[in-house]
Design an enzyme around this catalytic site. Sequence first.
Site, PDB file in Angstrom:
ATOM      1  N   PRO A  13       0.850  -1.191   0.000  1.00 55.08           N
ATOM      2  CA  PRO A  13       0.000   0.000   0.000  1.00 55.08           C
ATOM      3  C   PRO A  13       0.885   1.241   0.000  1.00 55.08           C
ATOM      4  O   PRO A  13       1.772   1.368   0.851  1.00 55.08           O
ATOM      5  CB  PRO A  13      -0.795  -0.125   1.306  1.00 55.08           C
ATOM      6  CG  PRO A  13       0.038  -1.014   2.181  1.00 55.08           C
ATOM      7  CD  PRO A  13       0.806  -1.917   1.273  1.00 55.08           C
ATOM      8  N   MET A  15       0.658   5.500  -0.381  1.00 54.28           N
ATOM      9  CA  MET A  15      -0.204   6.674  -0.465  1.00 54.28           C
ATOM     10  C   MET A  15       0.054   7.446  -1.754  1.00 54.28           C
ATOM     11  O   MET A  15       1.203   7.657  -2.153  1.00 54.28           O
ATOM     12  CB  MET A  15       0.029   7.586   0.737  1.00 54.28           C
ATOM     13  CG  MET A  15      -0.410   6.983   2.058  1.00 54.28           C
ATOM     14  SD  MET A  15      -2.182   6.605   2.119  1.00 54.28           S
ATOM     15  CE  MET A  15      -2.866   8.257   2.073  1.00 54.28           C
ATOM     16  N   GLN A  66      -6.340  -1.673   3.165  1.00 53.86           N
ATOM     17  CA  GLN A  66      -5.571  -1.308   4.349  1.00 53.86           C
ATOM     18  C   GLN A  66      -6.266  -0.172   5.090  1.00 53.86           C
ATOM     19  O   GLN A  66      -6.554   0.875   4.507  1.00 53.86           O
ATOM     20  CB  GLN A  66      -4.144  -0.880   4.022  1.00 53.86           C
ATOM     21  CG  GLN A  66      -3.341  -0.696   5.325  1.00 53.86           C
ATOM     22  CD  GLN A  66      -1.933  -0.196   5.122  1.00 53.86           C
ATOM     23  OE1 GLN A  66      -1.733   0.922   4.672  1.00 53.86           O
ATOM     24  NE2 GLN A  66      -0.952  -1.015   5.501  1.00 53.86           N
ATOM     25  N   CYS A  96       2.973   3.230   9.227  1.00 59.83           N
ATOM     26  CA  CYS A  96       3.147   4.537   8.590  1.00 59.83           C
ATOM     27  C   CYS A  96       3.668   5.550   9.608  1.00 59.83           C
ATOM     28  O   CYS A  96       3.105   5.685  10.695  1.00 59.83           O
ATOM     29  CB  CYS A  96       1.826   5.021   8.007  1.00 59.83           C
ATOM     30  SG  CYS A  96       1.975   6.613   7.161  1.00 59.83           S
ATOM     31  N   HIS A 167       7.762  -4.590   7.683  1.00 62.45           N
ATOM     32  CA  HIS A 167       8.749  -3.690   7.081  1.00 62.45           C
ATOM     33  C   HIS A 167       9.965  -3.726   7.998  1.00 62.45           C
ATOM     34  O   HIS A 167       9.890  -3.288   9.148  1.00 62.45           O
ATOM     35  CB  HIS A 167       8.179  -2.278   6.979  1.00 62.45           C
ATOM     36  CG  HIS A 167       9.058  -1.314   6.250  1.00 62.45           C
ATOM     37  ND1 HIS A 167       8.554  -0.202   5.617  1.00 62.45           N
ATOM     38  CD2 HIS A 167      10.401  -1.281   6.050  1.00 62.45           C
ATOM     39  CE1 HIS A 167       9.557   0.469   5.059  1.00 62.45           C
ATOM     40  NE2 HIS A 167      10.685  -0.174   5.325  1.00 62.45           N
ATOM     41  N   ASN A 207       9.167  -7.066   3.956  1.00 63.31           N
ATOM     42  CA  ASN A 207       8.994  -5.844   3.174  1.00 63.31           C
ATOM     43  C   ASN A 207      10.132  -4.886   3.529  1.00 63.31           C
ATOM     44  O   ASN A 207      10.661  -4.929   4.627  1.00 63.31           O
ATOM     45  CB  ASN A 207       7.625  -5.229   3.502  1.00 63.31           C
ATOM     46  CG  ASN A 207       7.423  -3.841   2.926  1.00 63.31           C
ATOM     47  OD1 ASN A 207       7.087  -2.919   3.661  1.00 63.31           O
ATOM     48  ND2 ASN A 207       7.615  -3.667   1.643  1.00 63.31           N
ATOM     49  N   GLY A 209      13.006  -2.223   1.145  1.00 66.45           N
ATOM     50  CA  GLY A 209      14.277  -2.178   0.447  1.00 66.45           C
ATOM     51  C   GLY A 209      14.515  -3.269  -0.579  1.00 66.45           C
ATOM     52  O   GLY A 209      15.637  -3.415  -1.064  1.00 66.45           O
ATOM     53  N   GLY A 234       7.570  -2.622  -2.811  1.00 68.43           N
ATOM     54  CA  GLY A 234       7.030  -1.272  -2.730  1.00 68.43           C
ATOM     55  C   GLY A 234       7.385  -0.452  -3.949  1.00 68.43           C
ATOM     56  O   GLY A 234       6.878  -0.678  -5.051  1.00 68.43           O
ATOM     57  N   ARG A 235       8.308   0.487  -3.763  1.00 71.91           N
ATOM     58  CA  ARG A 235       8.585   1.471  -4.814  1.00 71.91           C
ATOM     59  C   ARG A 235       9.059   0.860  -6.125  1.00 71.91           C
ATOM     60  O   ARG A 235       8.729   1.368  -7.200  1.00 71.91           O
ATOM     61  CB  ARG A 235       9.606   2.489  -4.298  1.00 71.91           C
ATOM     62  CG  ARG A 235       9.000   3.498  -3.325  1.00 71.91           C
ATOM     63  CD  ARG A 235      10.070   4.256  -2.576  1.00 71.91           C
ATOM     64  NE  ARG A 235      10.746   3.405  -1.604  1.00 71.91           N
ATOM     65  CZ  ARG A 235      11.872   3.737  -0.999  1.00 71.91           C
ATOM     66  NH1 ARG A 235      12.452   4.901  -1.270  1.00 71.91           N
ATOM     67  NH2 ARG A 235      12.422   2.927  -0.106  1.00 71.91           N
TER      68      ARG A 235
END
Length: 342
Positions: A13, A15, A66, A96, A167, A207, A209, A234-235
């Site tokens: 997830p 944002m 989420q 977060c 994470h 999660n 890196g 993620g990214r």
Amino acid sequence: MTAVPAHRLSVAPMMDWTDRHCRAFHRVLTRRALLYTEMVTAPAVIHGDRERLLGFDPCEHPVALQLGGSEPAQLAEAARIGADMGYDEINLNVGCPSDRVQSGRFGACLMREPQLVAECMAAIREAVAVPATVKCRIGVDDQEPSESLFATVDASAAVGITTFIVHARKAWLKGLSPKENRDIPPLDYALVRRLKRERPELTVVINGGIASLDEAETHLDDADGVQLDGVMLGRVAYHEPALLGQVDRRLFGEAGSDIDPFSAIEAYKPYLTARLEEGIGLASMTRHMLGVMHGRPGARTFRRILTVEAIAPGAALEVVDRAMDAVREAEARRDSRADQAA
């Protein structure tokens, strides 16, 4: 063949990124990966525009909602709404680090209150029939991660929660911005593996890196006798979405060819057409495609066309076609030069 759980590879997830249009695009690249919504607060779900906040296309399944919050009754109500709308999982954000999240007493600051997290998860689990899961950090600020992570996990496991996405970084709520919190605190993958080793009955997803499918596969091997249950990207999944086209074969063991970017965009076009007919602007959808040609000749032109032309009033699929043609032409020029050199 034994079914491989969707958690084996999921997209985090994020944002402002993993909205419904992003998820629909990711889905044409992988049928199997589990997709997550952006975090939505429980009060927003209860009192806000539910279709705008929670609406999604059936093509997105499996897809998880989420939630953010720390009030058990509110979270239970929001979870029921999400489950009724068809989400396949309800996940609580305990990771977060933004200022807004801290002021609302949810997100990463809940790592300091494992019993409250457990109360929230008990309420969610009681409210819905779909899986209820936790996404957390390994700790915040001056906490000792080996204590804070296990305290959070054990408290929720005691009320029947079995899946934890971790994470593998602390969150520094004092002194680091949310962006810095994604990079500066050191990663501790070994602690996540220790969690799985000492709590083998739990589903543990790692999660943080992870920048390639090669790295994802390394996390999923059992060279040290520990078999993690999944990896969350993620990214890298957002900035280089073409890698998702390899996921079904490499991580889920499916036969068949990978999904290349051109095929993915063609498969995305019916979704684009349907949304354009509803009055959705092209740019709000194509912004999630900007990285799909990463590393290919013409990728910069592809991004420029989608960035500049998609925002024009009345922009339609012809913009997408021109962007793809730019890549095809650049690749043809490259191949022609290679032939001449040979």
